[in-house]
Scaffold this motif. Structure first.
Motif, PDB file in Angstrom:
ATOM      1  N   SER A 105      20.370  19.790  -5.031  1.00 35.69           N
ATOM      2  CA  SER A 105      21.098  18.519  -6.254  1.00 35.69           C
ATOM      3  C   SER A 105      22.506  18.457  -5.739  1.00 35.69           C
ATOM      4  O   SER A 105      23.145  17.264  -5.646  1.00 35.69           O
ATOM      5  CB  SER A 105      21.108  19.357  -7.320  1.00 35.69           C
ATOM      6  OG  SER A 105      19.918  19.684  -8.055  1.00 35.69           O
ATOM      7  N   PHE A 106      23.228  19.541  -5.288  1.00 39.10           N
ATOM      8  CA  PHE A 106      24.671  19.646  -4.886  1.00 39.10           C
ATOM      9  C   PHE A 106      25.071  20.620  -4.216  1.00 39.10           C
ATOM     10  O   PHE A 106      24.342  21.689  -4.124  1.00 39.10           O
ATOM     11  CB  PHE A 106      25.525  18.962  -5.977  1.00 39.10           C
ATOM     12  CG  PHE A 106      25.673  20.264  -6.984  1.00 39.10           C
ATOM     13  CD1 PHE A 106      26.773  21.224  -6.960  1.00 39.10           C
ATOM     14  CD2 PHE A 106      24.755  20.236  -8.194  1.00 39.10           C
ATOM     15  CE1 PHE A 106      26.710  22.166  -7.931  1.00 39.10           C
ATOM     16  CE2 PHE A 106      24.909  21.091  -9.036  1.00 39.10           C
ATOM     17  CZ  PHE A 106      25.873  22.317  -8.953  1.00 39.10           C
ATOM     18  N   ALA A 255      27.388  16.011  -3.463  1.00 47.11           N
ATOM     19  CA  ALA A 255      26.236  15.700  -4.326  1.00 47.11           C
ATOM     20  C   ALA A 255      25.558  14.546  -3.488  1.00 47.11           C
ATOM     21  O   ALA A 255      26.002  13.848  -2.969  1.00 47.11           O
ATOM     22  CB  ALA A 255      26.123  15.513  -5.726  1.00 47.11           C
ATOM     23  N   PHE A 259      22.607  11.590  -7.819  1.00 44.13           N
ATOM     24  CA  PHE A 259      22.846  12.811  -8.581  1.00 44.13           C
ATOM     25  C   PHE A 259      23.493  12.361  -9.915  1.00 44.13           C
ATOM     26  O   PHE A 259      22.958  12.686 -10.945  1.00 44.13           O
ATOM     27  CB  PHE A 259      23.778  13.877  -8.024  1.00 44.13           C
ATOM     28  CG  PHE A 259      24.025  15.208  -8.790  1.00 44.13           C
ATOM     29  CD1 PHE A 259      22.826  15.730  -9.254  1.00 44.13           C
ATOM     30  CD2 PHE A 259      25.173  15.409  -9.053  1.00 44.13           C
ATOM     31  CE1 PHE A 259      23.035  17.123  -9.988  1.00 44.13           C
ATOM     32  CE2 PHE A 259      25.401  16.431 -10.004  1.00 44.13           C
ATOM     33  CZ  PHE A 259      24.431  17.442 -10.401  1.00 44.13           C
TER      34      PHE A 259
END
Length: 319
Positions: A105-106, A255, A259
């Motif tokens: 995700s990040f 990200a 996202f």
């Protein structure tokens, strides 16, 4: 037969009545929602505009002191509002690749613009910088303060120091940006006799502590904020060529570009955290972890001790 048609007629009429009521009610509710929205925006408590979206998040991090400290904090804040967060320890290259490929995700450990420049050049079309943890995080060759050198130039042709250290700079994991910078420094400053040795942050710190206890020379790649500058008397060597980025990189959250759309509430929380998190918080967390506390427990205690920050970061967001 007549009864059947009469029943169908009544049913159709009932459907029409319900539809008209819904249209009329919708107008009334729309007005009510508008009033409620105005009221919510006046006190900052309206949660209708920020949805969780994709609620299962994966966050890669590197085994560096700062990332070990801040990643559990981010995880717990996101879980506070309903996310499920899996963290996984990887090397720097894998961290960037997984975010760029949208497999993660990040990340919480981007060092820009200098240290991770090669990764940014490769993946900048796929990722975005969400917010900044630390504005200025200087890096450089680091030595104990008792050593009689002050700049990287002092290493060139320094036979006494070279022999005392086996012409070796004790490094960390090979994928780290600071290792790439150090290798570049060897080339830029003409330090042909010197070699950069890969290991891990833990191994480097252990060797550093042992050498200091014996007042022996050692050179390592260092960076701030880091608890080693709190616990040990160290100095960074002057870098006139600014191989390490001058005043220092910014440590930020990066990200995948999708996202914000995929997990809008998480995106908003990360931006809010970046407004308050800084060197002081990072240093506090790292020192406690270095003193033996579990990183997750340190994060929990910090949030318990700072309820106003937790409220600020999560207000208006939830399931």
């Amino acid at each position: 037969m007549f009864k059947k048609f009469r029943f169908l007629g009544l049913a159709a009429a009932l459907v029409l009545v319900i539809a008209l009521a819904a249209c009329g009610g919708g107008g009334s509710e729309e007005g009510s929602d508008s009033d409620s929205g105005d009221s919510g925006s006046s006190d900052g408590g309206d949660s209708s505009g920020v949805e969780l979206g994709e609620s299962e998040l994966t966050v890669p991090y590197v085994s560096w002191a700062g990332a070990i400290a801040r990643t559990p904090l981010v995880k717990q804040v996101l879980e506070e509002v309903g996310y499920t967060v899996e963290t996984k320890q990887v090397d720097a290259g894998s961290m960037w690749t997984s975010v760029a490929n949208d497999d993660s995700s990040f990340m919480t450990a981007s060092w820009l613009p200098a240290t991770h420049q090669s990764y940014w050049d490769q993946y900048q079309n796929d990722v975005e910088e969400v917010s900044v943890f630390v504005d200025k995080a200087p890096l450089g060759m680091t030595v104990p303060s008792y050593m009689d050198v002050s700049s990287i130039e002092d290493l060139k042709g320094n036979k006494e120091l070279g022999e005392a250290t086996d012409w070796t700079i004790t490094g960390i994991d090979p994928g780290a940006g600071v290792m790439q910078n150090t290798q570049t420094a060897l080339e830029e400053y003409g330090l042909e006799n010197w070699e950069l040795q890969s290991s891990s942050e833990g191994a480097m710190l252990s060797e550093l502590q042992t050498r200091i206890e014996n007042e022996e020379p050692i050179i390592v790649p260092g960076w701030k904020p880091h608890w080693m500058f709190e616990d040990m008397d160290l100095k960074m060597l002057e870098d006139s060529k600014e191989v390490y980025g001058g005043e220092g990189d910014r440590i930020s959250m990066v990200a995948h570009k999708s996202f914000k759309e995929d997990s809008p509430a998480a995106y908003e929380i990360l931006k809010r955290m970046g407004e308050d998190y800084g060197t002081d918080i990072e240093q506090q967390l790292m020192v406690e972890i270095n003193n033996g506390a579990d990183a997750a427990d340190v994060a929990s205690q910090f949030l318990e001790d700072n309820p106003d920050l937790l409220k600020k970061w999560t207000e208006g967001i939830g399931e």
